[in-house]
Design a protein around this motif. Structure first.
Motif, PDB file in Angstrom:
ATOM      1  N   LYS A  22       0.824  -1.211   0.000  1.00  0.00           N
ATOM      2  CA  LYS A  22       0.000   0.000   0.000  1.00  0.00           C
ATOM      3  C   LYS A  22       0.858   1.263   0.000  1.00  0.00           C
ATOM      4  O   LYS A  22       0.402   2.340  -0.379  1.00  0.00           O
ATOM      5  CB  LYS A  22      -0.936   0.002   1.204  1.00  0.00           C
ATOM      6  CG  LYS A  22      -2.119  -0.950   1.076  1.00  0.00           C
ATOM      7  CD  LYS A  22      -3.043  -0.843   2.272  1.00  0.00           C
ATOM      8  CE  LYS A  22      -4.331  -1.655   2.062  1.00  0.00           C
ATOM      9  NZ  LYS A  22      -4.070  -3.089   1.902  1.00  0.00           N
ATOM     10  N   ASP A  25       3.723   3.033  -4.798  1.00  0.00           N
ATOM     11  CA  ASP A  25       2.846   3.682  -5.771  1.00  0.00           C
ATOM     12  C   ASP A  25       2.797   2.876  -7.063  1.00  0.00           C
ATOM     13  O   ASP A  25       3.768   2.845  -7.827  1.00  0.00           O
ATOM     14  CB  ASP A  25       3.344   5.100  -6.037  1.00  0.00           C
ATOM     15  CG  ASP A  25       2.428   5.878  -6.979  1.00  0.00           C
ATOM     16  OD1 ASP A  25       1.335   5.361  -7.299  1.00  0.00           O
ATOM     17  OD2 ASP A  25       2.811   6.994  -7.379  1.00  0.00           O
ATOM     18  N   ALA A  26       1.684   2.201  -7.298  1.00  0.00           N
ATOM     19  CA  ALA A  26       1.531   1.414  -8.528  1.00  0.00           C
ATOM     20  C   ALA A  26       1.464   2.293  -9.762  1.00  0.00           C
ATOM     21  O   ALA A  26       1.584   1.815 -10.886  1.00  0.00           O
ATOM     22  CB  ALA A  26       0.275   0.546  -8.430  1.00  0.00           C
ATOM     23  N   HIS A  27       1.281   3.598  -9.556  1.00  0.00           N
ATOM     24  CA  HIS A  27       1.173   4.565 -10.647  1.00  0.00           C
ATOM     25  C   HIS A  27       2.509   5.248 -10.947  1.00  0.00           C
ATOM     26  O   HIS A  27       2.592   6.087 -11.841  1.00  0.00           O
ATOM     27  CB  HIS A  27       0.120   5.613 -10.278  1.00  0.00           C
ATOM     28  CG  HIS A  27      -0.759   6.028 -11.414  1.00  0.00           C
ATOM     29  ND1 HIS A  27      -1.595   5.158 -12.083  1.00  0.00           N
ATOM     30  CD2 HIS A  27      -0.928   7.236 -12.017  1.00  0.00           C
ATOM     31  CE1 HIS A  27      -2.247   5.806 -13.024  1.00  0.00           C
ATOM     32  NE2 HIS A  27      -1.856   7.066 -13.022  1.00  0.00           N
ATOM     33  N   SER A 177      -2.840  -1.221  -8.762  1.00  0.00           N
ATOM     34  CA  SER A 177      -3.761  -0.752  -7.731  1.00  0.00           C
ATOM     35  C   SER A 177      -5.118  -1.444  -7.896  1.00  0.00           C
ATOM     36  O   SER A 177      -5.455  -1.943  -8.980  1.00  0.00           O
ATOM     37  CB  SER A 177      -3.939   0.760  -7.822  1.00  0.00           C
ATOM     38  OG  SER A 177      -4.544   1.111  -9.058  1.00  0.00           O
ATOM     39  N   LYS A 178      -5.888  -1.443  -6.830  1.00  0.00           N
ATOM     40  CA  LYS A 178      -7.219  -2.044  -6.891  1.00  0.00           C
ATOM     41  C   LYS A 178      -8.110  -1.281  -7.867  1.00  0.00           C
ATOM     42  O   LYS A 178      -8.936  -1.872  -8.570  1.00  0.00           O
ATOM     43  CB  LYS A 178      -7.837  -2.066  -5.494  1.00  0.00           C
ATOM     44  CG  LYS A 178      -9.059  -2.957  -5.382  1.00  0.00           C
ATOM     45  CD  LYS A 178      -9.536  -3.071  -3.937  1.00  0.00           C
ATOM     46  CE  LYS A 178     -10.721  -4.041  -3.835  1.00  0.00           C
ATOM     47  NZ  LYS A 178     -11.209  -4.166  -2.432  1.00  0.00           N
ATOM     48  N   ASP A 236       0.425   0.108 -13.092  1.00  0.00           N
ATOM     49  CA  ASP A 236      -0.771   0.818 -13.566  1.00  0.00           C
ATOM     50  C   ASP A 236      -0.570   1.378 -14.967  1.00  0.00           C
ATOM     51  O   ASP A 236      -1.519   1.456 -15.750  1.00  0.00           O
ATOM     52  CB  ASP A 236      -1.132   1.943 -12.598  1.00  0.00           C
ATOM     53  CG  ASP A 236      -1.924   1.435 -11.398  1.00  0.00           C
ATOM     54  OD1 ASP A 236      -2.068   0.201 -11.259  1.00  0.00           O
ATOM     55  OD2 ASP A 236      -2.383   2.263 -10.591  1.00  0.00           O
TER      56      ASP A 236
END
Length: 273
Positions: A22, A25-27, A177-178, A236
């Motif tokens: 969490k 940062d997936a972005h 990310s979800k 992402d």
């Protein structure tokens, strides 16, 4: 370039590190700011990987194993197409690990993985892998807790054995990310050409998002080793994902520096008539 190298270095999980997904940062763009330029550079890197793979095949003494893991829709297939599609089929093999067959279940959990490992001179790609046995098996209680607990060390010993016998190992966790997963699942529902990709069971796994994250964090903590490191790749942005993985694979093959074998004859001694 230094900042890019630093960004890529941060993707690797050091042995013993504990991370929280969490907090990752997936972005993140990892220093790849321009999409058009990055996609062009990735295409060039894919060609360079192909050339290095050709040298590895000709050398015929070592191999490279690439492990791709991630939540549903994380982009394992897309990574293979974007990074390795240029490489010739002779020297690259892809194994997709699905639900174990009856025969596979009759053996130890590493049996099917060992059978799929790349032979000398080749690059092997695992689309999912033996890590399913400490991920989905843990989240869905498909094996006793005591058995799963032993598997982390067994996996590390297995990968050390591969390394000591000439296989370099790279492991990539594709971190999305979800929110991004929801968009990709919706796209599969909206696009008739992607209906075949949609699996209603993915929605059941989505409800277990936190449990899967915990299982991944334990896996990264217990199984990122100096001989087989894990990398957490922000997923992402598909173009960032491909560029980051291509950069690491190319650098690894360059460090391996495979060489075409020398021949015992001189080309000038022969004449084609």
């Amino acid at each position: 370039m230094g900042s890019l190298q630093d960004a890529i270095k941060k993707l690797q999980i050091k042995p013993g590190d504990r991370i929280k997904l969490k907090e990752r940062d997936a972005h993140d763009k990892c220093g790849f700011d321009d999409q058009v330029r990055t996609e062009a550079e990735t295409a060039i890197m894919a060609q360079e990987i192909d050339q290095l793979q050709d040298r590895l095949y000709a050398e015929g003494t070592r191999s490279l194993l690439i492990v791709l893991q991630g939540m549903d829709t994380a982009g394992k297939d897309g990574t293979i197409r974007g990074v390795f599609n240029t490489a010739g089929p002779v020297g690259v093999s892809v194994t997709a690990f699905k639900q174990p067959t009856e025969n596979e279940l009759a053996h130890d959990f590493l049996w099917r993985a060992h059978a799929a490992c790349p032979r000398r001179g080749t690059v092997g790609i695992f689309n999912r892998s033996h890590y399913e046995d400490v991920l989905i098996a843990k989240v869905k209680s498909l094996a006793p807790k005591e058995a799963i607990e032993k598997r982390y060390d067994q996996v590390n010993d297995f990968e050390r054995m591969l390394m000591e016998n000439g296989t370099t190992i790279l492991k990539f966790m594709l971190h999305i990310s979800k929110k991004e997963q929801a968009e990709r699942l919706q796209e599969r529902l909206d696009n008739p050409k992607k209906h075949w990709k949609f699996n209603p069971g993915d929605l059941d796994d989505r409800k277990l998002w936190n449990e899967f994250e915990d299982a991944y964090e334990t896996m990264l903590h217990r199984c990122s080793t100096k001989w087989a490191p894990w990398h957490v790749i922000p997923g992402d942005h598909k173009w960032v994902r491909n560029a980051a993985i291509a950069s690491i694979v190319r650098a690894t093959l360059e460090d391996m520096n495979p060489r075409y074998p020398a021949v015992s004859w001189k080309p000038s001694d022969f004449k084609i008539v």
